[in-house]
Design an enzyme around this catalytic site. Structure first.
Site, PDB file in Angstrom:
ATOM      1  N   GLU A   1      11.561 -10.052 -10.608  1.00  0.00           N
ATOM      2  CA  GLU A   1      12.955 -10.380 -10.919  1.00  0.00           C
ATOM      3  C   GLU A   1      13.840 -10.293  -9.685  1.00  0.00           C
ATOM      4  O   GLU A   1      14.737 -11.107  -9.470  1.00  0.00           O
ATOM      5  CB  GLU A   1      13.512  -9.424 -11.982  1.00  0.00           C
ATOM      6  CG  GLU A   1      12.836  -9.503 -13.332  1.00  0.00           C
ATOM      7  CD  GLU A   1      11.651  -8.550 -13.472  1.00  0.00           C
ATOM      8  OE1 GLU A   1      10.904  -8.358 -12.485  1.00  0.00           O
ATOM      9  OE2 GLU A   1      11.475  -8.013 -14.569  1.00  0.00           O
TER      10      GLU A   1
ATOM     11  N   ALA B   1       0.836  -1.204   0.000  1.00  0.00           N
ATOM     12  CA  ALA B   1       0.000   0.000   0.000  1.00  0.00           C
ATOM     13  C   ALA B   1       0.872   1.257   0.000  1.00  0.00           C
ATOM     14  O   ALA B   1       0.470   2.305  -0.506  1.00  0.00           O
ATOM     15  CB  ALA B   1      -0.925  -0.012   1.211  1.00  0.00           C
TER      16      ALA B   1
ATOM     17  N   CYS C   1      12.633  -3.635 -15.440  1.00  0.00           N
ATOM     18  CA  CYS C   1      12.827  -2.205 -15.157  1.00  0.00           C
ATOM     19  C   CYS C   1      14.318  -1.933 -14.914  1.00  0.00           C
ATOM     20  O   CYS C   1      15.117  -2.861 -14.729  1.00  0.00           O
ATOM     21  CB  CYS C   1      11.991  -1.772 -13.957  1.00  0.00           C
ATOM     22  SG  CYS C   1      12.659  -2.291 -12.369  1.00  0.00           S
TER      23      CYS C   1
HETATM   24  N1  THU Z   1       6.976  -5.363 -12.280  1.00  0.00           N
HETATM   25  C1  THU Z   1       7.713  -6.501 -12.178  1.00  0.00           C
HETATM   26  O1  THU Z   1       7.551  -7.290 -11.238  1.00  0.00           O
HETATM   27  N2  THU Z   1       8.638  -6.749 -13.137  1.00  0.00           N
HETATM   28  C2  THU Z   1       8.802  -6.008 -14.258  1.00  0.00           C
HETATM   29  O2  THU Z   1       9.639  -6.360 -15.094  1.00  0.00           O
HETATM   30  C3  THU Z   1       7.995  -4.808 -14.469  1.00  0.00           C
HETATM   31  C4  THU Z   1       7.166  -4.381 -13.321  1.00  0.00           C
HETATM   32  C5  THU Z   1       5.925  -5.121 -11.276  1.00  0.00           C
HETATM   33  C6  THU Z   1       6.198  -4.031 -10.284  1.00  0.00           C
HETATM   34  C7  THU Z   1       4.786  -3.655  -9.877  1.00  0.00           C
HETATM   35  O3  THU Z   1       4.343  -4.554  -8.874  1.00  0.00           O
HETATM   36  C8  THU Z   1       3.953  -3.909 -11.117  1.00  0.00           C
HETATM   37  O4  THU Z   1       4.729  -4.760 -11.938  1.00  0.00           O
HETATM   38  C9  THU Z   1       3.588  -2.654 -11.883  1.00  0.00           C
HETATM   39  O5  THU Z   1       4.702  -1.882 -12.138  1.00  0.00           O
END
Ligand code: THU
Length: 137
Positions: free
Chosen positions: A61, A52, A90
């Site tokens: 990852e 939250a 990311c």
């Molecule tokens: N997220 C990931 O777990 N991996 C990625 O490669 C991109 C983004 C997650 C972070 C967040 O919980 C959600 O996706 C939205 O950004």
């Protein structure tokens, strides 16, 4: 440079897709699973875990990587990332992964279509910041 066989890639993608089923993403509703291929063939998985207090959320990852390190692994040949759209990791995750293996394969897969894209981490994060820039202690 290690290159996974097609059958190994399929196996890794399946593990990432299954890990995605455990994703805790009540805020973004964007569910991600990740799976690391350890030299020798073991697979370690992770999913995104949101909070939250949004900035505390952690990507799939990094969860997979921290879990693998906890199991004693320090080298990874590949990571599969499963999401709708087959997103790429990311910037924070690219840096986090590069600590361990900068030429690992990054396999991005769309859970809806099955489409996949494969890159090397060094392509996604050229000129990475690493320990060679730190003063020798
Ligand atoms: N997220 C990931 O777990 N991996 C990625 O490669 C991109 C983004 C997650 C972070 C967040 O919980 C959600 O996706 C939205 O950004």
């Amino acid at each position: 440079m290690i290159e996974l066989k097609t059958r190994e890639i399929d196996q890794l993608i399946r593990a990432a897709s299954e890990a995605r089923d455990q994703a805790y993403a009540p805020h973004s509703h964007f569910y991600v699973g990740a799976s690391l291929w350890i030299p020798g063939g073991e697979i370690v998985v992770g999913c995104n875990v949101e909070n939250a207090s949004y900035s505390l959320s952690i990507c799939a990852e990094r969860v997979a990587t921290a879990t693998a390190v906890t199991k004693g692994y320090r080298e990874f040949h590949a990571i599969a990332i499963a999401s709708v759209g087959g997103v790429s990791p990311c910037g924070a995750c690219r840096q986090f992964l590069s600590e361990f293996s900068n030429d690992m394969q990054i396999i991005m897969t769309d859970v809806l279509t099955g489409a996949r894209q494969i890159r090397r981490l060094s392509q996604l994060l050229p000129d990475a910041f690493d320990a060679s820039s730190l003063p020798v202690t």
